[in-house]
Design a protein around this motif. Structure first.
Motif, PDB file in Angstrom:
ATOM      1  N   ASP A  82       0.568  -0.990  -0.100  1.00  0.00           N
ATOM      2  CA  ASP A  82       0.218  -0.026   0.091  1.00  0.00           C
ATOM      3  C   ASP A  82       0.990   1.017  -0.050  1.00  0.00           C
ATOM      4  O   ASP A  82       0.762   2.921   0.605  1.00  0.00           O
ATOM      5  CB  ASP A  82      -1.128  -0.390   1.149  1.00  0.00           C
ATOM      6  N   MET A  83       1.984   1.238  -0.749  1.00  0.00           N
ATOM      7  CA  MET A  83       2.791   2.496  -0.406  1.00  0.00           C
ATOM      8  C   MET A  83       2.459   3.343  -1.677  1.00  0.00           C
ATOM      9  O   MET A  83       1.911   3.041  -2.775  1.00  0.00           O
ATOM     10  CB  MET A  83       4.343   2.121  -0.932  1.00  0.00           C
ATOM     11  N   ASP A  84       2.542   4.894  -0.620  1.00  0.00           N
ATOM     12  CA  ASP A  84       1.825   6.137  -1.756  1.00  0.00           C
ATOM     13  C   ASP A  84       2.965   6.360  -2.805  1.00  0.00           C
ATOM     14  O   ASP A  84       4.235   6.501  -2.693  1.00  0.00           O
ATOM     15  CB  ASP A  84       1.960   6.825  -0.958  1.00  0.00           C
ATOM     16  N   PHE A  85       2.628   6.792  -3.990  1.00  0.00           N
ATOM     17  CA  PHE A  85       3.624   7.437  -5.023  1.00  0.00           C
ATOM     18  C   PHE A  85       3.475   8.538  -4.859  1.00  0.00           C
ATOM     19  O   PHE A  85       2.401   9.331  -4.430  1.00  0.00           O
ATOM     20  CB  PHE A  85       3.190   7.038  -6.510  1.00  0.00           C
TER      21      PHE A  85
ATOM     22  N   ASP B  41       4.749   5.365 -10.495  1.00  0.00           N
ATOM     23  CA  ASP B  41       3.648   4.548 -10.655  1.00  0.00           C
ATOM     24  C   ASP B  41       3.594   3.204 -11.053  1.00  0.00           C
ATOM     25  O   ASP B  41       4.536   3.133 -11.518  1.00  0.00           O
ATOM     26  CB  ASP B  41       2.364   5.159 -11.028  1.00  0.00           C
TER      27      ASP B  41
ATOM     28  N   LYS C 164       7.152  10.958  -1.453  1.00  0.00           N
ATOM     29  CA  LYS C 164       6.493  10.454  -0.833  1.00  0.00           C
ATOM     30  C   LYS C 164       7.360   9.067   0.186  1.00  0.00           C
ATOM     31  O   LYS C 164       6.524   8.900   1.093  1.00  0.00           O
ATOM     32  CB  LYS C 164       5.166   9.866  -0.354  1.00  0.00           C
TER      33      LYS C 164
ATOM     34  N   GLN D 273       7.876   8.665   4.482  1.00  0.00           N
ATOM     35  CA  GLN D 273       7.809   7.251   5.072  1.00  0.00           C
ATOM     36  C   GLN D 273       9.125   6.761   4.112  1.00  0.00           C
ATOM     37  O   GLN D 273       9.863   7.016   3.068  1.00  0.00           O
ATOM     38  CB  GLN D 273       6.470   6.447   3.903  1.00  0.00           C
TER      39      GLN D 273
END
Length: 333
Positions: A126-129, A148, A259, A287
């Motif tokens: 669930d890592m954010d780009f 992405d 991020k 993160q």
């Protein structure tokens, strides 16, 4: 539910894994050849290829037994088709194609570098780009913007020796054996990283890296100071490498508004690099993602995980896809 068998034979690890839907690892088997190559101080391609040839069938069988699956359960077979040693790659690709034909399931060829990018996603789906991925290994040192799935931009790379290559060469010169990275990491715990001031190379010169000069500086220092403690030399060398890696990762993250920062590749198992990279993320308020040490080194779980994403976006690879020792990531401009 999609069950994928992954095979990895790009260098000196014969690996097979069974992964469900890109994130659930049922089995991840790695047979290391370190002992075969240690006496030579590095990987010997001919020896690696012959070892893969003898190990690939039992390693695949072990992975399937460990996963509790049989041939009817496998939906996709994937294998690393580059970059790497051509003889080693051919063993894995040939085995995967044979299984694909025999089981009448799709085959997907995977870029080894892309698989390392997905090693972290395998454990943190669930890592954010966007992310900055620092891919650091024996053959490569790159800063990659992971925008992405399937979208990557090269931010910086080494202009000469890779960080892992420098670790191996310095370790060999210091008589620490092979592989050099773990040996220096362990010995550094006994040394003083501030005892010797090795200059972090190209620290303030963009996002590219250079480690050949640092390697030479270590050699020259030892020649001029034969009484110096090996632990101090190892710790000081490692500190310089980690400093420039984390400094440039910070700069890259700021540049793209990342991020998070993610480590990948064999050198990502280095204890000081992991600690300092997390420090940077805390200081920047972003993160930090560290794959487990098992996922840093070459393995087939990351290959199978990448294949799942590739299956969604591009579908199967043609069976005439060959091994490519110089394969590059499909970077965007």
């Amino acid at each position: 539910m999609t069950v994928i068998l992954g095979i990895e034979t790009s260098c000196d690890e014969t690996a097979a894994a069974v992964v469900v839907d890109g994130h659930q690892v049922l089995a991840n088997v790695v047979s290391s050849q370190v002992d075969l190559h240690a006496r030579y101080g590095g990987v010997v391609p001919e020896i690696a290829g012959r070892a893969h040839e003898s190990l690939i069938t039992p390693v695949v069988a072990e992975a399937m037994v460990e996963a509790g699956v049989n041939d009817e359960d496998i939906d996709v077979v994937s294998a690393t088709h580059g970059p790497g040693l051509i003889g080693s790659l051919l063993i894995g690709v040939s085995a995967a194609k044979a299984l694909s034909l025999g089981w009448n399931v799709p085959f997907i060829g995977i870029n080894h570098h892309e698989a390392h990018l997905y090693a972290a996603l395998l454990e943190e789906p669930d890592m954010d780009f966007p992310l900055v991925v620092m891919l650091v290994s024996g053959g490569h040192t790159m800063l990659i913007e992971f925008q992405d799935h399937g979208k990557y931009k090269l931010l910086g790379a080494t202009v000469d020796d890779a960080a892992g290559e420098a670790f191996d060469k310095v370790a060999r010169y210091l008589g620490l054996g092979y592989p050099g990275g773990p040996a220096i990491d362990e010995l550094s715990k006994e040394g003083d990283p501030d005892r010797i001031k090795f200059t972090p190379p190209m620290r303030n010169e963009g996002l590219n890296f250079s480690f050949s000069g640092l390697k030479t500086a270590v050699v020259n220092y030892v020649r001029q100071n034969p009484e110096a403690e090996t632990a101090d030399i190892a710790a000081s060398f490692q500190a310089a490498v980690v400093d420039v890696l984390t400094h440039k990762a910070r700069q890259a993250a700021r540049h793209i508004g990342a991020k998070g920062i993610c480590l990948a590749g064999g050198v990502a198992a280095n204890s000081e690099l992991r600690e300092k990279a997390l420090d940077v993320c805390v200081e920047e308020g972003i993160q930090g993602f560290l794959p487990s040490r098992a996922m840093c080194t070459d393995n087939a779980a990351m290959v199978a995980a990448t294949a799942w994403w590739r299956m969604q976006s591009q579908g199967p690879s043609p069976l005439d896809l060959g091994a490519d020792p110089n394969l590059r990531l499909p970077f965007i401009d």
